[in-house]
Design a protein around this motif. Structure first.
Motif, mmCIF file in Angstrom:
data_model
loop_
_atom_site.group_PDB
_atom_site.id
_atom_site.type_symbol
_atom_site.label_atom_id
_atom_site.label_comp_id
_atom_site.label_asym_id
_atom_site.label_seq_id
_atom_site.Cartn_x
_atom_site.Cartn_y
_atom_site.Cartn_z
ATOM 1 N N ARG A 57 45.394 51.715 31.830
ATOM 2 C CA ARG A 57 44.374 52.716 31.543
ATOM 3 C C ARG A 57 43.686 52.439 30.205
ATOM 4 N NH1 ARG A 57 45.446 56.461 35.352
ATOM 5 N NH2 ARG A 57 43.947 57.952 34.521
ATOM 6 N N GLY A 86 37.768 55.743 30.347
ATOM 7 C CA GLY A 86 36.778 55.570 31.397
ATOM 8 C C GLY A 86 37.149 54.595 32.488
ATOM 9 N N ARG A 87 38.273 53.885 32.367
ATOM 10 C CA ARG A 87 38.670 52.904 33.378
ATOM 11 C C ARG A 87 40.168 52.984 33.624
ATOM 12 N NH1 ARG A 87 34.673 48.843 33.886
ATOM 13 N NH2 ARG A 87 35.810 48.288 35.800
ATOM 14 N N HIS A 88 40.567 52.687 34.844
ATOM 15 C CA HIS A 88 41.990 52.556 35.116
ATOM 16 C C HIS A 88 42.189 51.730 36.373
ATOM 17 C CE1 HIS A 88 42.341 55.395 38.552
ATOM 18 N NE2 HIS A 88 41.319 55.996 37.972
ATOM 19 N N ALA A 89 43.369 51.125 36.486
ATOM 20 C CA ALA A 89 43.759 50.359 37.667
ATOM 21 C C ALA A 89 45.170 50.793 38.038
ATOM 22 C CB ALA A 89 43.715 48.863 37.372
ATOM 23 N N VAL A 91 41.896 45.903 31.083
ATOM 24 C CA VAL A 91 41.840 46.991 32.065
ATOM 25 C C VAL A 91 40.625 46.846 32.985
ATOM 26 C CG1 VAL A 91 41.717 49.485 32.388
ATOM 27 C CG2 VAL A 91 43.177 48.533 30.593
ATOM 28 N N PRO A 92 39.417 46.557 32.472
ATOM 29 C CA PRO A 92 38.293 46.352 33.393
ATOM 30 C C PRO A 92 38.538 45.240 34.410
ATOM 31 C CG PRO A 92 37.481 46.684 31.173
ATOM 32 C CD PRO A 92 38.969 46.562 31.059
ATOM 33 N N ALA A 100 40.822 46.558 37.067
ATOM 34 C CA ALA A 100 40.115 47.497 37.945
ATOM 35 C C ALA A 100 39.174 46.771 38.904
ATOM 36 C CB ALA A 100 39.339 48.507 37.098
ATOM 37 N N ARG A 101 38.543 45.679 38.437
ATOM 38 C CA ARG A 101 37.606 44.937 39.285
ATOM 39 C C ARG A 101 38.322 44.042 40.292
ATOM 40 N NH1 ARG A 101 34.656 44.241 34.375
ATOM 41 N NH2 ARG A 101 35.608 42.170 34.149
#
Length: 372
Positions: A80, A83-86, A353-354, A357-358
């Motif tokens: 985390r 604004g982003r998380h996986a 993290v990005p 998530a991607r």
């Protein structure tokens, strides 16, 4: 109880360090029909600054030892950032968040039940000959202060397993210590940890790993009313106050915990990086964190340590076989942790993290590798 120079032994194996790995080694040794003595300078139920998450593979290994400590189900891992998380949930079933004290108590009871007595004292010398190892122990709980007036106890055994953690005395006395530095001029990579608990109901059944500019926060539910928070990062982590660091680096997490009272002691650990020249010297074997440690980033310490304990007992009389087995059971941990640590220490740390998530397939594959 004392060893003698004529070959009489107090035990087949002396295990130095009665944390979870040492206790597991004692249980394995007793299952192999060996007489065991545990030695530790500490008394009572032991705690440690750690994340307290048993991933599925670690939970299975603990249960295979005949214990099933209480805790909170863990369904996966969440990386985390603002604004982003996986998120990824374990494919083979849950792990468990377990207070280190609960894990230690359960394993301690098991070791005692199978006949592995504990000697309280501080190891001050090791001497080896063709027939065994002598361990000189200053008896008494603690190890702080003067040893004046304490008569050393000499224990003689066929083998010594050094399971005494990051700051291993056995590693040093056996001449196996390779220091903490990953390389000249790179001391900035030294990392430290702090951990405390909060009396609050878990808001997730995932281990949350929050990433900031230079530190990580691991949130692990350990019961229906308690979560543990471990902060990891460079040297500044050990010098900063826990609350100040949490607020500065993880404001969203800090706000969530603002009304939750802290419970228990604040504990610290580090530097985390430890190296050994080898894992064996004559009749001495290093096991767990004492044998070398990269970092806590991937949360695999217990699983890897328990696998080493099993390997050390199976290959007790063959140092080369233990070395090969040690490399095999730690290979994934060393590769994944070193790679992630290098990424986390680089200018592109913020992409972790990005990227997860991607590329959920990649993130999921890494989590499943850790969970085995």
């Amino acid at each position: 109880m004392s060893g003698t120079a004529d070959g009489v032994r107090d035990a087949d194996v002396v295990v130095v360090g009665a944390g979870p790995v040492g206790l597991a080694a004692a249980v394995h040794a007793r299952a192999a029909g060996l007489e065991v003595l545990l030695v530790d300078r500490r008394a009572g139920t032991l705690d440690k600054a750690c994340g307290e998450g048993l991933l599925p593979g670690a939970l299975r290994a603990v249960q295979a030892l005949g214990v099933d400590p209480p805790g909170h189900p863990l369904s996966g891992i969440s990386y985390r950032a603002p604004g982003r998380h996986a998120d990824h949930r374990f494919a083979a079933g849950p792990g468990r968040g377990v207070r280190r004290t609960a894990l230690h108590a359960a394993l301690g009871e098991r070791a005692a039940a199978v006949g592995a007595p504990l000697v309280h004292g501080r190891v001050v010398a090791l001497r080896q000959d063709a027939g065994g190892v002598e361990v000189e122990v200053v008896p008494g709980v603690g190890a702080a202060g003067s040893d004046e007036g304490r008569v050393p106890l000499t224990l003689r055994a066929g083998w010594v397993l050094g399971c005494d953690g990051l700051h291993s005395t056995v590693r040093r006395l056996a001449g196996l210590d390779a220091g903490t530095r990953p390389g000249a001029g790179r001391a900035a990579r030294h990392r430290y940890g702090l951990r405390r608990h909060f009396a609050v109901a878990p808001w997730s059944d995932l281990v949350e790993v929050h990433w900031s500019r230079y530190a990580e926060a691991y949130v692990t539910p350990v019961s229906a009313g308690v979560v543990g928070v471990a902060l990891l990062g460079p040297r500044a982590v050990s010098g900063a106050g826990f609350d100040a660091l949490l607020h500065a680096q993880f404001p969203e997490l800090s706000a969530r915990l603002a009304a939750a009272p802290g419970t228990g002691r604040l504990l610290g650990a580090g530097p985390l990086r430890r190296r050994s020249r080898r894992r064996s010297a004559g009749r001495v074997r290093l096991v767990g964190d004492a044998s070398g440690y990269v970092d806590a980033l991937t949360g695999e310490g217990v699983r890897v340590g328990l696998a080493q304990a099993d390997a050390a007992v199976r290959h007790l009389a063959d140092a080369d076989a233990y070395e090969r087995s040690w490399r095999a059971v730690t290979r994934d941990y060393r590769a994944l942790t070193t790679g992630l640590l290098a990424w986390a220490s680089s200018p592109v740390r913020g992409a972790i993290v990005p990227t997860a998530a991607r590329a959920p397939w990649l993130y999921g594959a890494v989590v499943e590798r850790l969970a085995r």
